[in-house]
Write an enzyme that holds these catalytic residues in place. Structure first.
Site, PDB file in Angstrom:
ATOM      1  N   HIS A 144      15.918  29.046  18.559  1.00 55.60           N
ATOM      2  CA  HIS A 144      15.030  30.145  18.179  1.00 55.60           C
ATOM      3  C   HIS A 144      15.461  30.670  16.809  1.00 55.60           C
ATOM      4  CE1 HIS A 144      12.557  33.752  18.578  1.00 55.60           C
ATOM      5  NE2 HIS A 144      13.602  34.419  18.089  1.00 55.60           N
ATOM      6  N   THR A 154       0.814  -1.216   0.000  1.00 57.78           N
ATOM      7  CA  THR A 154       0.000   0.000   0.000  1.00 57.78           C
ATOM      8  C   THR A 154       0.848   1.266   0.000  1.00 57.78           C
ATOM      9  OG1 THR A 154      -1.851  -1.092   1.119  1.00 57.78           O
ATOM     10  CG2 THR A 154      -1.718   1.308   1.301  1.00 57.78           C
ATOM     11  N   GLY A 189     -13.112   4.035   5.397  1.00 55.99           N
ATOM     12  CA  GLY A 189     -12.321   3.084   6.168  1.00 55.99           C
ATOM     13  C   GLY A 189     -11.732   1.977   5.316  1.00 55.99           C
TER      14      GLY A 189
END
Length: 454
Positions: free
Chosen positions: A437, A39, A263
Site C-alpha cells: 500500500h 518491426t 490491420g
C-alpha cells in the site's frame, strides 16, 4: 553456399535463434532485406512507445492544474526533436544487433531479399544458399484497403517520418495502432478523427471497454465515428477527402493527413513459398503445428508470419519454443501460451486469456471480480481514475480464465494475473496475498474477495 540453418528475417525471434544455433556449433546464415531488428525495433514498439512517452509529457504539462501545478506560458511540441530522439534509440538497437551478428564466427549476415527456390534452397541477390533447416521470421506489413491507392496516405511506418504535426489527422481503423497514434497526435496538437466500421473500438474486447475508451478519447477532444465503412479517398485541393458509408454524420470528411490503420498482413506473398510444400491459410499466414513446424518437416515459421500472435513477446516465445526442441530438456509448446497483450494508450488497456464474451460463447460457468478505478485510492491520489479492472474465474476449478484491465499502470500489474495463470493455481492464492500500500495492484486481492455470478 551451404549452411546448417538459414534464418530469414531479423525480427525478435531471428537473432536470438541465430545466437543459440551458433553457440551450439551450427553454421548459420541470417538474411535481412531491410533494417536489422524487424518491426519492433524499426516501426513498432521502440519508436511508437518513444512517441507515446513524449505525448504523455505534453499532456501532463497541459493538464496538471487540478493537481496544483500551473504552467505559465505555452507548451510547445517539437516533432522534429521527438523524431530525432526516436531515430537515435532505433540506431542504437540496430547497432547492437549488427555487432552481435557480425562478430560471431558461426553467423553470416546476408543483406537482401530471400526467395525460396525449393524446399532446401533460397536465392538472395542472384546467389543460391542451401541448408538442412530453415526458419522463416519475415513478420508483417500494413494492410492497405482498396480505394486508397490514389492518395498520399500514411501507415504506421511512414507516419513516424513526419517532422511537422498534422493539422487534421484522419485515421481509418479503431484498433491498437489507430488508437495509439490517434491519442499521441492529438496530444501533440493535431485535430484527430478516428473512423471505424464496427460498432465499438477494439472489436476483440468486451463492449464496455470499447465504450470506456471512446469516452476517454472524446474527453481529450478526439472525434470517434463508429459504423463508418470507408469506401475510398481522393485528393481535394491540398487536403484528403475520405468517403464514408455511415449511418450518422457526414458521408465525407476532409483532413490534411490520412493514416491507414486497418490491420496487418504477413510478408509471405513474395517469399517464393509457391516453390515449396509449405502450406498457407486463406489469409496468407504460414500454418504451423504445436512446435511451430510447417508442413515441411525442416522448415519452421516464427513471429507474425505464422498468425499465432502479432506481438514482440509472442515472437520471442516462438524462439523459446523452437529452441527448446533443439537444445533443451523441457520442451515448450505453442498450446502452453496464454494470449496476453496491451494497448499502450493512456490509460493503457491490458488483457490476458478469455474475456466475458468468449466465456459466454464457450458456455463456461464463471464468476467475475471487478473494481472501477474511481474506487482505488492510489488512482485517486494520482488523479487518474478512468477505467476498470475485471478478472474472470472458472467456478469448477477456481482458476483464473482471464482478465481485462483498463487503467493507469494496467500494462504492468496485469502480470500478477498472468503469472498466476501460468502457475496453474486457484485465484485464492492472489486473494490471500498481501500487496504493498498504496498501489493500484493492492486492490487485486481485495476485489477477489467476493467474486459474483456473471
Amino acid at each position: 553456399m551451404e549452411f546448417d540453418a538459414i534464418i530469414i528475417g531479423t525480427g525478435q525471434a531471428g537473432p536470438s535463434l541465430a545466437a543459440s544455433l551458433a553457440k551450439n556449433g551450427y553454421k548459420v546464415a541470417i538474411i535481412e532485406k531491410e533494417h536489422l531488428g524487424g518491426t519492433c525495433v524499426n516501426v513498432g514498439c521502440t519508436p511508437t512507445k518513444a512517441y507515446v512517452a513524449s505525448a504523455r509529457r505534453a499532456f501532463i504539462a497541459k493538464n496538471s492544474a487540478d493537481l496544483g501545478i500551473e504552467v505559465n506560458g505555452s507548451v510547445a511540441v517539437n516533432l522534429k526533436v521527438i523524431k530525432e530522439r526516436k531515430d537515435k534509440i532505433i540506431a542504437d538497437s540496430r547497432s547492437g544487433l549488427d555487432n552481435m551478428l557480425n562478430t560471431n564466427e558461426n553467423i553470416t549476415l546476408i543483406h537482401g531479399k530471400a526467395r525460396f527456390l525449393d524446399n532446401y534452397s533460397v536465392e538472395v541477390n542472384g546467389k543460391t544458399y542451401e541448408a538442412s533447416k530453415f526458419y522463416i521470421n519475415v513478420g508483417g506489413k500494413p494492410r492497405i484497403p482498396e480505394g486508397f491507392e490514389g492518395v498520399n496516405y500514411l501507415t504506421n511506418e511512414s507516419i513516424l517520418e513526419l517532422e511537422e504535426i498534422p493539422e487534421h489527422l484522419i485515421i481509418v481503423g479503431g484498433g491498437y495502432i489507430g488508437l495509439e497514434f490517434g491519442q499521441m497526435f492529438r496530444r501533440f496538437g493535431s485535430k484527430v478523427t478516428i473512423l471505424d466500421r464496427g460498432d465499438q473500438l477494439l472489436k476483440k474486447e468486451d463492449l464496455e471497454f470499447g465504450k470506456a475508451i471512446a469516452e476517454i478519447f472524446k474527453g481529450e477532444g478526439i472525434e470517434v465515428r463508429l459504423n463508418s465503412d470507408c469506401i475510398n479517398a481522393k485528393k481535394s485541393g491540398d487536403q484528403i477527402e475520405v468517403s464514408i458509408n455511415c449511418k450518422e454524420g457526414s458521408p465525407t470528411i476532409k483532413g490534411s493527413h490520412l493514416l491507414l490503420a486497418a490491420g496487418r498482413i504477413p510478408n509471405t506473398d513474395d517469399l517464393g513459398l509457391e516453390n515449396t510444400n509449405v502450406n498457407l491459410d486463406d489469409r496468407g499466414y504460414i500454418r504451423v503445428n504445436d512446435e511451430l513446424q510447417t508442413s515441411v518437416h525442416h522448415i519452421w515459421a516464427l513471429g507474425d508470419c505464422n498468425g499465432e500472435g502479432a506481438f514482440t513477446h509472442t515472437a520471442y516465445n516462438d524462439f523459446q519454443i523452437v529452441n527448446s526442441h533443439l537444445f533443451e530438456d523441457k520442451k515448450r509448446l505453442l498450446s502452453d501460451r496464454y494470449t496476453c497483450y496491451a494497448a499502450f494508450i493512456d490509460p493503457p488497456l491490458a488483457r490476458v486469456g478469455m474475456n466475458a464474451s468468449e466465456i459466454g460463447k464457450a458456455g463456461i460457468q464463471a464468476r467475475v471480480s471487478s473494481r472501477p478505478m474511481a474506487k482505488i485510492a492510489r488512482a485517486k491520489e494520482m488523479g487518474e481514475t478512468q477505467g476498470m479492472l475485471k478478472i474472470y474465474i472458472e467456478e469448477s476449478t477456481e482458476k483464473i480464465l482471464g482478465a481485462t484491465f483498463l487503467g493507469t499502470g494496467a500494462d504492468e500489474y496485469i502480470h500478477t494475473v498472468i503469472d498466476q495463470m501460468y502457475a496453474g493455481q486457484p485465484y485464492t492464492i492472489i486473494r490471500d496475498a498481501v500487496h504493498i500500500h498504496p498501489t493500484v495492484s493492492e486492490l487485486i486481492p481485495t476485489m477477489l474477495e467476493q467474486p459474483r455470478e456473471m
